[in-house]
Scaffold this active site. Structure first.
Site, short mmCIF file in Angstrom:
data_model
loop_
_atom_site.label_atom_id
_atom_site.label_comp_id
_atom_site.label_asym_id
_atom_site.label_seq_id
_atom_site.Cartn_x
_atom_site.Cartn_y
_atom_site.Cartn_z
N GLY A 156 -20.40 -20.52 -12.18
CA GLY A 156 -19.16 -20.55 -12.94
C GLY A 156 -18.14 -21.44 -12.25
O GLY A 156 -18.51 -22.41 -11.56
N ARG A 157 -16.86 -21.11 -12.39
CA ARG A 157 -15.82 -21.95 -11.81
C ARG A 157 -16.00 -22.12 -10.30
O ARG A 157 -16.01 -23.23 -9.77
CB ARG A 157 -14.43 -21.35 -12.08
CG ARG A 157 -13.96 -21.38 -13.52
CD ARG A 157 -12.54 -20.81 -13.59
NE ARG A 157 -12.05 -20.69 -14.94
CZ ARG A 157 -12.20 -19.60 -15.69
NH1 ARG A 157 -12.85 -18.55 -15.21
NH2 ARG A 157 -11.72 -19.55 -16.92
N ILE A 158 -16.10 -20.99 -9.59
CA ILE A 158 -16.14 -21.06 -8.13
C ILE A 158 -17.48 -21.61 -7.66
O ILE A 158 -17.54 -22.45 -6.76
CB ILE A 158 -15.85 -19.68 -7.52
CG1 ILE A 158 -14.44 -19.22 -7.91
CG2 ILE A 158 -15.99 -19.72 -6.00
CD1 ILE A 158 -14.12 -17.78 -7.51
N SER A 177 -29.00 -19.04 -13.69
CA SER A 177 -28.16 -18.67 -14.81
C SER A 177 -28.80 -17.50 -15.53
O SER A 177 -29.97 -17.59 -15.95
CB SER A 177 -27.97 -19.84 -15.78
OG SER A 177 -27.35 -19.42 -16.98
N ALA A 239 -18.27 -13.25 -3.36
CA ALA A 239 -18.10 -12.77 -4.74
C ALA A 239 -17.74 -11.29 -4.75
O ALA A 239 -16.56 -10.94 -4.63
CB ALA A 239 -19.37 -13.07 -5.54
N ARG A 240 -18.74 -10.43 -4.87
CA ARG A 240 -18.53 -8.99 -4.87
C ARG A 240 -19.54 -8.34 -3.94
O ARG A 240 -20.73 -8.66 -3.99
CB ARG A 240 -18.66 -8.41 -6.29
CG ARG A 240 -17.47 -8.73 -7.17
CD ARG A 240 -16.21 -7.98 -6.73
NE ARG A 240 -15.02 -8.44 -7.41
CZ ARG A 240 -14.19 -9.35 -6.94
NH1 ARG A 240 -14.41 -9.91 -5.76
NH2 ARG A 240 -13.12 -9.69 -7.62
N GLU A 269 -16.20 -1.50 0.58
CA GLU A 269 -14.99 -1.92 1.30
C GLU A 269 -13.98 -0.78 1.42
O GLU A 269 -13.81 -0.02 0.46
CB GLU A 269 -14.33 -3.11 0.57
CG GLU A 269 -15.13 -4.38 0.66
CD GLU A 269 -14.38 -5.58 0.05
OE1 GLU A 269 -13.13 -5.52 -0.05
OE2 GLU A 269 -15.04 -6.55 -0.31
N HIS A 287 -12.33 -10.01 3.46
CA HIS A 287 -11.98 -10.32 2.07
C HIS A 287 -10.78 -11.27 1.99
O HIS A 287 -9.74 -10.96 1.41
CB HIS A 287 -11.70 -9.04 1.29
CG HIS A 287 -11.92 -9.19 -0.19
ND1 HIS A 287 -12.38 -8.18 -0.99
CD2 HIS A 287 -11.75 -10.26 -1.03
CE1 HIS A 287 -12.48 -8.60 -2.24
NE2 HIS A 287 -12.09 -9.86 -2.28
N GLY A 289 -11.13 -14.59 0.85
CA GLY A 289 -11.54 -15.77 0.11
C GLY A 289 -10.41 -16.53 -0.55
O GLY A 289 -10.40 -17.76 -0.58
#
Length: 329
Positions: A156-158, A177, A239-240, A269, A287, A289
């Site tokens: 995606g964007r990042i 994808s 990301a996550r 977290e 965290h 980013g």
């Protein structure tokens, strides 16, 4: 001022708060810590709008407690803390802050990649301890980047921005994808290759995670995934956290199943899985980013503009349930 009341669940840069104060009475959590659940619900009950963080769970209980609510703005691009379907059912618009943190997060992923590949954090600790006795030809050998294969999970964007930053290193870029949809930018600019997830794991020297957290991506990286990766490969996650089964990652790092990992996010977290902090082949960040001054300011103003629009009955710039506004047309 038109009588609106807004609650901000944690202090954000003043640029956003100043914007909100032009249209509403704004109260901000005075403590630099995640808001406890009882306080969140109590404050939401008094407010027309709430601006919150990923640590705030926005679900049916939250909406039950907030009968006045005209909108909720997330100060993050991720929104797995929000039950968007429930918000839509309640006819409450919700928003996030994509776009403004793309390059900062991509840059952080590169910082992690270089840090773990060239053992930056580990060797920094050695220098600070005074234990280094001088140069040696076999000391602290790491891995190079130029000409290697880079795997992108979530283009995606990042993920796209991160991949484009590889151009100076002549890397072969693979990407996955879930929809099997090609990324025209990566195809054109990098000659990138769309491959199945398992193929990417087997071929990539570096794997960088940029996918959102969904039921399908939770624990996408587990013992089976690490077993497919090269023993010389490195994993980066900005990301996550729950995309990685962290206990399995610790085992893979301990056993040498993969060479190393650079992490900015964690499964639970702020806690880390036992053993992770002791691994020299892991670089661990808290965290950060999106943590550049300009990016965090831009996030605050975008979240504020979103909430201001919702209070005014208008569609916010980055709405997560735009169908609420489409139906009003």
């Amino acid at each position: 001022m038109n009588g609106h009341k807004i609650y901000v669940t944690r202090r954000i840069p003043d640029q956003g708060l100043d914007l909100l104060r032009t249209v509403a009475d704004v109260e901000v959590n005075p403590d630099d810590a995640p808001l406890d659940r009882a306080t969140l619900l109590a404050k939401a009950a008094e407010c027309d709008g709430v601006l919150g963080l990923l640590t705030d769970r926005i679900d049916a209980e939250f909406f039950d407690a907030a009968p006045r609510l005209k909108g909720y703005a997330n100060y993050a691009v991720g929104f797995d803390n929000i039950d968007v379907a429930e918000a839509t059912r309640r006819k409450v618009p919700v928003s996030n802050t994509p776009g403004v943190l793309t390059h900062a997060t991509a840059e952080c992923a590169w910082a992690l990649l270089f840090a773990v590949a060239r053992r930056v954090a580990e060797t920094d600790r050695v220098m600070r301890s005074g234990a280094w006795t001088g140069w040696g030809p076999l000391q602290f050998l790491g891995s190079g980047v130029t000409g290697k294969t880079l795997g992108i999970v979530g283009a995606g964007r990042i993920g796209t921005a991160f991949a484009l930053m590889s151009r100076g290193f002549g890397m072969k870029v693979l990407y996955t994808s879930s929809s099997n949809r090609r990324n025209a930018v990566l195809d054109k600019e990098l000659g990138a290759e769309l491959v199945p997830f398992e193929t990417m794991l087997e071929r990539a020297d570096y794997v960088s995670i940029h996918t959102p957290l969904t039921p399908q991506t939770r624990h996408l990286f587990d013992a089976a995934a690490f077993a497919r990766m090269k023993s010389t490969a490195y994993l980066v996650n900005t990301a996550r956290g729950p995309v990685i089964k962290e206990d399995d990652l610790v085992q893979a790092l301990q056993s040498g199943e993969i060479a190393g990992a650079g992490l900015d996010v964690y499964e639970n977290e702020p806690a880390m899985a036992p053993g992770l902090a002791e691994r020299d082949n892991a670089v661990i960040l808290p965290h950060v980013g999106s943590a550049t001054t300009a990016t965090r300011e831009d996030m605050s103003t975008l979240a504020a503009r979103n909430l201001m629009a919702m209070l005014d009955g208008r569609r916010p710039e980055t709405c997560l349930n735009p169908e609420l506004f489409d139906s009003r047309a």
